[in-house]
Structure formats: structure tokens, C-alpha cells
Design a protein around this motif. Structure first.
Motif, PDB file in Angstrom:
ATOM      1  N   VAL A 106       0.809  -1.662   0.490  1.00 42.71           N
ATOM      2  CA  VAL A 106      -0.090   0.095  -0.549  1.00 42.71           C
ATOM      3  C   VAL A 106       0.838   1.078  -0.204  1.00 42.71           C
ATOM      4  CG1 VAL A 106      -1.605   1.210   1.386  1.00 42.71           C
ATOM      5  CG2 VAL A 106      -1.834  -1.367   1.408  1.00 42.71           C
TER       6      VAL A 106
ATOM      7  N   GLN B 226      -3.985  -5.503  11.478  1.00 42.36           N
ATOM      8  CA  GLN B 226      -4.246  -4.101  11.057  1.00 42.36           C
ATOM      9  C   GLN B 226      -3.149  -3.247  11.824  1.00 42.36           C
ATOM     10  OE1 GLN B 226      -6.324  -2.447   8.870  1.00 42.36           O
ATOM     11  NE2 GLN B 226      -5.535  -0.135   9.864  1.00 42.36           N
TER      12      GLN B 226
ATOM     13  N   THR C 255      -0.191  -0.658   8.993  1.00 46.81           N
ATOM     14  CA  THR C 255       0.185   0.510   9.310  1.00 46.81           C
ATOM     15  C   THR C 255       1.957   0.255   9.924  1.00 46.81           C
ATOM     16  OG1 THR C 255      -0.023   0.846  11.856  1.00 46.81           O
ATOM     17  CG2 THR C 255      -2.318   0.854  10.276  1.00 46.81           C
TER      18      THR C 255
ATOM     19  N   ILE D  58       3.145  -0.028   6.237  1.00 42.03           N
ATOM     20  CA  ILE D  58       2.858   1.355   4.760  1.00 42.03           C
ATOM     21  C   ILE D  58       4.381   2.307   5.855  1.00 42.03           C
ATOM     22  CG2 ILE D  58       1.612   3.738   4.611  1.00 42.03           C
ATOM     23  CD1 ILE D  58      -1.331   1.805   5.470  1.00 42.03           C
TER      24      ILE D  58
ATOM     25  N   GLN E  92     -14.794   2.567   3.746  1.00 40.78           N
ATOM     26  CA  GLN E  92     -14.402   2.315   4.759  1.00 40.78           C
ATOM     27  C   GLN E  92     -13.408   2.909   3.272  1.00 40.78           C
ATOM     28  OE1 GLN E  92     -11.610  -0.570   4.606  1.00 40.78           O
ATOM     29  NE2 GLN E  92     -10.701  -0.491   6.371  1.00 40.78           N
ATOM     30  N   GLN E  93     -13.029   2.599   2.415  1.00 46.71           N
ATOM     31  CA  GLN E  93     -12.759   3.204   1.336  1.00 46.71           C
ATOM     32  C   GLN E  93     -13.107   4.554   0.564  1.00 46.71           C
ATOM     33  OE1 GLN E  93      -9.330   1.937   0.324  1.00 46.71           O
ATOM     34  NE2 GLN E  93     -10.155   0.603   2.013  1.00 46.71           N
TER      35      GLN E  93
ATOM     36  N   ASN F  83      -7.559   5.758   1.444  1.00 49.19           N
ATOM     37  CA  ASN F  83      -6.910   5.077   0.577  1.00 49.19           C
ATOM     38  C   ASN F  83      -5.700   6.219  -0.281  1.00 49.19           C
ATOM     39  OD1 ASN F  83      -5.702   2.882   1.669  1.00 49.19           O
ATOM     40  ND2 ASN F  83      -7.622   2.223   0.299  1.00 49.19           N
TER      41      ASN F  83
ATOM     42  N   ASN G 226      -0.241   6.848  11.356  1.00 55.58           N
ATOM     43  CA  ASN G 226      -1.448   5.939  11.560  1.00 55.58           C
ATOM     44  C   ASN G 226      -0.963   4.270  12.234  1.00 55.58           C
ATOM     45  OD1 ASN G 226      -3.129   4.547   9.841  1.00 55.58           O
ATOM     46  ND2 ASN G 226      -1.778   4.362   8.067  1.00 55.58           N
TER      47      ASN G 226
ATOM     48  N   PHE H 103      -9.098   7.988  11.466  1.00 55.41           N
ATOM     49  CA  PHE H 103      -8.952   6.665  10.859  1.00 55.41           C
ATOM     50  C   PHE H 103      -8.330   5.443  11.551  1.00 55.41           C
ATOM     51  CE2 PHE H 103      -7.912   3.313   7.960  1.00 55.41           C
ATOM     52  CZ  PHE H 103      -8.742   3.321   7.113  1.00 55.41           C
TER      53      PHE H 103
ATOM     54  N   GLY I  64     -10.015   1.890  10.320  1.00 57.44           N
ATOM     55  CA  GLY I  64      -9.344   1.236   9.573  1.00 57.44           C
ATOM     56  C   GLY I  64      -9.614  -0.489  10.224  1.00 57.44           C
TER      57      GLY I  64
ATOM     58  N   TRP J 158     -12.874  -4.001   9.610  1.00 60.78           N
ATOM     59  CA  TRP J 158     -12.453  -5.407   9.395  1.00 60.78           C
ATOM     60  C   TRP J 158     -12.720  -7.000  10.467  1.00 60.78           C
ATOM     61  CZ3 TRP J 158     -10.434  -6.951   5.357  1.00 60.78           C
ATOM     62  CH2 TRP J 158     -10.338  -6.147   4.718  1.00 60.78           C
TER      63      TRP J 158
ATOM     64  N   ASN K  19     -13.916  -4.961   0.455  1.00 61.73           N
ATOM     65  CA  ASN K  19     -12.415  -4.096   0.222  1.00 61.73           C
ATOM     66  C   ASN K  19     -11.691  -3.316  -1.372  1.00 61.73           C
ATOM     67  OD1 ASN K  19      -9.934  -3.182   1.783  1.00 61.73           O
ATOM     68  ND2 ASN K  19     -11.380  -2.504   2.800  1.00 61.73           N
TER      69      ASN K  19
HETATM   70  C1  BGC Z   1      -7.953  -0.651   4.899  1.00 62.05           C
HETATM   71  C2  BGC Z   1      -6.889   0.152   4.004  1.00 62.05           C
HETATM   72  C3  BGC Z   1      -5.558   1.082   4.278  1.00 62.05           C
HETATM   73  C4  BGC Z   1      -5.514   1.258   5.838  1.00 62.05           C
HETATM   74  C5  BGC Z   1      -4.665   1.993   5.984  1.00 62.05           C
HETATM   75  C6  BGC Z   1      -6.411  -0.883   5.601  1.00 62.05           C
HETATM   76  O1  BGC Z   1      -7.556  -0.645   7.398  1.00 62.05           O
HETATM   77  O2  BGC Z   1      -8.264  -2.091   4.690  1.00 62.05           O
HETATM   78  O3  BGC Z   1      -7.462  -0.015   2.231  1.00 62.05           O
HETATM   79  O4  BGC Z   1      -5.177   1.312   3.677  1.00 62.05           O
HETATM   80  O5  BGC Z   1      -6.146   0.926   6.428  1.00 62.05           O
HETATM   81  O6  BGC Z   1      -3.855   1.861   7.085  1.00 62.05           O
END
Ligand code: BGC
Length: 506
Positions: free
Chosen positions: A40, A175, A179, A182, A294-295, A300, A331, A399, A404, A408, A431
Motif C-alpha cells: 500500500v 491491522q 500500518t 505502510i 471504509q474506502q 487511500n 497511523n 481513521f 481502519g 475488519w 474491500n
Molecule cells: C484498509 C486499507 C488502508 C489501511 C490504512 C486498512 O484497514 O483496508 O485499505 O490502506 O487500513 O491503514
């Protein structure tokens, strides 16, 4: 080693220790989540690197280097090919989910993770060695297949291997690792962008090999879950594994429950028809809506394109990547807030508070950009630039402790046992579909809507907050198998869907 009792889905207490094998599984989850997060985070960074653009997207490179009269600030990066580089991964991922749901059932969770690892390693090799756009896209498609297989198998593997009392926390841990992935990608991009010689982007894409290799090796080392072994008729092996992971020989009650659960699940001959039954409608509507919403928060747009966005509003390449590191760190830290507060404050409080915070942050960003960043002039001062970064951070933090992880968590804890695995595949699929749409459309939307893109997202935040207010019930501290009585039958609207429940079950 912590000892203790775990409450099963049926409310019974089983003896379970937190054994080394469970800890190794957590590390596995870390690598699956890290891999997804790295994918991501890495694309936005490399697409803002001049050398990468020059090699693969020369038209965009020229536009960024020499903004001309016909080039709006907001449109510099608007290029279908560039968006395809990011989005192809999610399209491949959602296609792979269909196969992954089959392999997790027939081959088991462990082999499915191994397949994911194989795809990841191949994808990284194609990307790091890419000589042309074709190789780049093939690499992203292979990585996407990895994501499809891993995101289905890893969370399932985790929730089955973990003692029930730490299952919720483990779910958010996945999750958290997304992060961290990322952030790791943001840091790598920041470092490699300084490399002279034009190969920094190769290193960024190639370093994904670390989580990819770890996931593959991990999948070779761990055992499959007892649930999966029993589901495939390997009862004795399932019992032996259960003894190992629970750290005790006293596993008969849990073993019998797993056998019974597998028998009941086996009675469902048409899982799709079952999932579509009226009594499963509330869970399905909520799971699908949460994934879409969420999206539509716009997260994103930030996660994929933060460096590009910061560049658009006038930051230099280095400052843009640096700012992406800051939002990445926010994040991670804010996801920890969720781990601690989700079972204490509850899901609804977090979602509703975040709605207000996201709305205010996006509103402020829209106003500042609207006033300061015009098509062909940019008056964003240093001070206002910092305010934009701060607002992006407050948006990301809200978020990260709400939509985030909860996007889920809530589906995974509300589906009934018979529909849980298929329900999870539907959630992953929806998703990835909407992630794909956002990745493919954001830069074009930025070009057309300009600062109004943030008004667009804030409109959706309002809609989703109203949805939560009226339609998402609180599920904190409710054992999974008691959801029907304690949650759905008590809800002003959803209780109507439970009326035929008993009759329907016969
Ligand atoms: C989302 C991802 C997003 C990420 C960011 C996830 O819960 O599904 O699409 O990039 O969170 O932290």
C-alpha cells in the motif's frame, strides 16, 4: 508462559496457554500484514520519484518538471497508466480472493499462506528488475495475488490458532502490522529517494522481499490449524496439534466442539444461498457497507498518494516524502489507541467520534486548498503547508482508531459460524474492489474536483456516520454466539429480520 482458560464460541471454558507456537503465529501475522501494508505504502512514494517517472511514465515526468499553461496544479499526475500501476494490485487481489476461499478450505490455511508467499516473492522479483511498464504491472499483479491469498488465510489462521480471550486483540494486531508496513515503506522511500544514480525506486520495490521471504519461511515452519485439519477429515492430527498449541493434554472438550462445528458447517450445502437468507441479511449489509464506507473515507487517497498530494500542493519531492513518513507514524500510533479502547469505549463511540473529526479535518483541508492552491498559481505559505499536514494527520488518526480496524473487526465478529468464512471472503473482496476503484480514480478525481475532492469525501463521512448512528449495533463484550439474542433481536430495525429465524433454521 501465560496459563488460563478461554471461552469458546459456545460460551464453554477450555484450558489454553499462550504457547510459543501461538507467539510464532503472531509473528506470521505480522509478516502477512506487513507485506500488505508495504505494498500500500510503497507505490505513492515511487510514483513521486523523478527517476521512476522518467523511466516508466515520461509524459507525467515532463508535466511535473515543466508545468505549462495547459497543466493545472491538480492534474500533473492524472494518468491512467500511473493509476493502473497502483490499482492493478487490488484488481488481481480481489480476483485471487475467489480462489483463496477455495484453497483455504481444501488445502488448508498454511498452504494458502505458502502460495501467497510464493506470489509475493515472484512479484517483488519482477518489480525490482522491471525494465519496462509491462514487467512493472506483471509484478504488481503477482503481488496482488499474494494479497488476495494472504488476506483471506492469515486472519483466519490467527483467529483459529489463538485462545479466544486474545482473539479480538489479535485481529487488530493484523491491522497494526498493515500500518507498520505502510510506515516502513514511507521510510524506505524517503531514504531511497536520496540515492543518486536513478535506482532508488528499485531498492524501494525490492525491499518488499524481506516481508515476502519471512511470510514464505513462516508458512513452511508453522503447523496448520486444528480447525482446518478437522475440516479436511484429519481428526487425529487435528487433536495432536490442538494439544501442542494449547499447551495441555486436556483438549477433549474443545476438540469435540471443533468436530461438531465442522459437522454443522458441512451440512451447509449451498453456502452462498445460506449467506443470502433473510436472517443473515443484517450482518451481510453491515459487512459490505463497512467495507465500502471504509474506502469512501478517502483514506487511500492519502495512503497511496500522500507524497503526490503534498507535491501537488507545492511541497518539494523530499518534503513530500518526509510528510508521508509523519502521516505513516500517526497511523501506527493511532491504531494502538484502538487496541486499548475498542473493548472499553466500544465500537460505536469510536466510529462516531471519528466521523466528526474526519469531517472537520477534510473541511479544513478543502478550505485551505480552495483559497490558496489555484490551477496555475500556488500561494500555499509554509505556515499553511504545515496546517495541511496537521489536518491530514488528524484525519489519519481518527481513521486509524475507527474505520481502519473496525471495518475488519465488526464483520469478523458478527457473522454466524456457518456463514463466517464466506462472509469474510465477501468482505475482503468488496474491500479490494473499492480500494481498486479509489486507486484508479483518485488522481483523475483530484484533477476534476480539485480541492472539492475533500468535500466529496466529507459528504460520504456524513452518510456513513448516519449509517452507524442508526444501523450499526454495539458489539463490545458480546460473545460471538450470543449476537443474535443480545444484539440483533434488540435492534429497532434488524430485529424484524430475526422473526423468521427459528423457523428458517429448521
Ligand atoms: C484498509 C486499507 C488502508 C489501511 C490504512 C486498512 O484497514 O483496508 O485499505 O490502506 O487500513 O491503514
Amino acid at each position: 508462559m501465560a496459563g488460563g482458560f478461554s471461552v469458546s464460541t459456545s460460551g464453554k471454558h477450555f484450558e489454553a496457554k499462550i504457547t510459543p507456537i501461538v507467539i510464532i503465529s503472531c509473528i506470521m501475522a505480522a509478516t502477512g500484514g506487513l507485506m500488505f501494508g508495504y505494498d500500500v505504502g510503497v507505490s505513492g512514494g515511487v510514483t513521486s520519484m523523478p527517476d521512476f517517472l522518467k523511466k516508466f511514465f515520461p509524459a507525467v515526468y515532463r508535466r511535473v518538471q515543466e508545468p505549462g499553461i495547459d497543466n493545472s496544479n491538480y492534474c500533473k499526475y492524472d494518468n491512467q497508466g500511473l493509476q493502473l500501476f497502483t490499482s492493478s494490485l487490488y484488481l488481481a487481489g480481489l480476483t485471487a480472493t475467489f480462489f483463496a476461499s477455495y484453497t483455504t478450505r481444501t488445502l488448508g490455511r498454511r498452504l494458502t499462506m505458502l502460495i501467497a508467499g510464493g506470489f509475493f516473492v515472484a512479484g517483488v522479483a519482477f518489480n525490482a528488475a522491471a525494465m519496462n511498464l509491462g514487467m512493472l504491472i506483471v509484478g504488481r499483479i503477482l503481488l496482488g495475488c499474494g494479497v488476495g491469498f494472504a488476506n483471506q488465510a492469515v486472519p483466519l489462521f490467527l483467529s483459529e490458532i489463538a485462545p479466544t480471550r486474545i482473539r479480538g486483540g489479535l485481529n487488530i494486531l493484523f491491522q497494526l502490522n498493515v500500518t507498520i508496513g505502510i510506515l516502513f515503506a514511507n521510510l524506505v522511500n524517503y531514504g531511497t529517494s536520496k540515492i543518486k544514480g536513478g535506482w532508488g525506486w528499485r531498492l524501494s520495490l525490492g525491499l518488499a522481499g524481506i516481508p515476502a521471504a519471512l511470510l514464505t519461511i513462516g508458512a513452511l515452519l508453522v503447523v496448520d490449524t486444528p480447525n482446518s485439519l478437522i475440516e479436511r477429515g484429519r481428526l487425529e492430527e487435528g487433536k495432536a496439534v490442538l494439544k501442542r498449541i494449547r499447551g495441555t493434554d486436556n483438549v477433549e472438550p474443545e476438540f469435540l466442539e471443533l468436530v461438531e462445528a465442522s459437522r454443522v458447517a458441512g451440512l451447509v450445502k449451498h453456502p452462498i444461498r445460506d449467506l443470502l437468507k433473510r436472517r443473515n441479511r443484517p450482518q451481510l449489509v453491515i459487512a459490505v457497507a463497512l467495507q465500502i464506507f471504509q474506502q469512501l473515507t478517502g483514506i487511500n487517497a492519502i495512503m497511496f498518494y500522500a507524497p503526490v498530494l503534498f507535491n501537488t500542493v507545492g511541497f518539494g519531492s523530499g518534503a513530500a516524502l518526509y510528510s508521508a513518513v509523519i502521516t505513516g507514524a500517526v497511523n501506527v500510533l493511532s491504531t494502538c489507541v484502538s487496541i486499548y479502547s475498542v473493548d472499553w469505549l466500544g465500537r460505536r463511540v469510536l466510529l462516531l467520534e471519528a466521523g466528526v473529526q474526519m469531517l472537520l479535518s477534510q473541511g479544513a483541508i478543502a478550505v485551505i486548498l480552495g483559497l490558496k492552491v489555484k490551477d496555475h498559481s500556488n500561494n500555499l505559505s509554509h505556515g499553511f503547508g504545515i496546517v495541511v499536514v496537521v489536518m491530514v494527520c488528524t484525519f489519519v488518526s481518527s481513521f486509524a482508531w475507527s474505520w481502519g480496524p473496525l471495518g475488519w473487526l465488526i464483520p469478523s465478529e458478527t457473522f454466524r459460524l456457518e456463514t463466517r468464512s464466506l462472509g469474510q471472503s465477501v468482505a475482503v473482496c468488496v474491500n479490494l474492489l473499492f480500494t481498486f476503484v479509489m486507486a484508479q480514480a483518485f488522481l483523475s478525481m483530484l484533477c476534476h474536483f480539485k480541492y472539492g475532492i475533500f468535500v466529496f469525501f466529507s459528504g460520504w463521512v456524513l452518510v456513513m456516520s448516519v449509517f452507524v448512528l442508526f444501523l450499526v449495533p454495539e458489539t463490545k463484550n458480546v460473545p460471538i454466539e450470543e449476537m443474535t439474542d443480545r444484539v440483533w433481536r434488540q435492534h429497532w430495525l434488524w430485529k424484524r429480520f430475526m422473526d423468521e429465524d427459528e423457523q428458517d433454521r429448521l
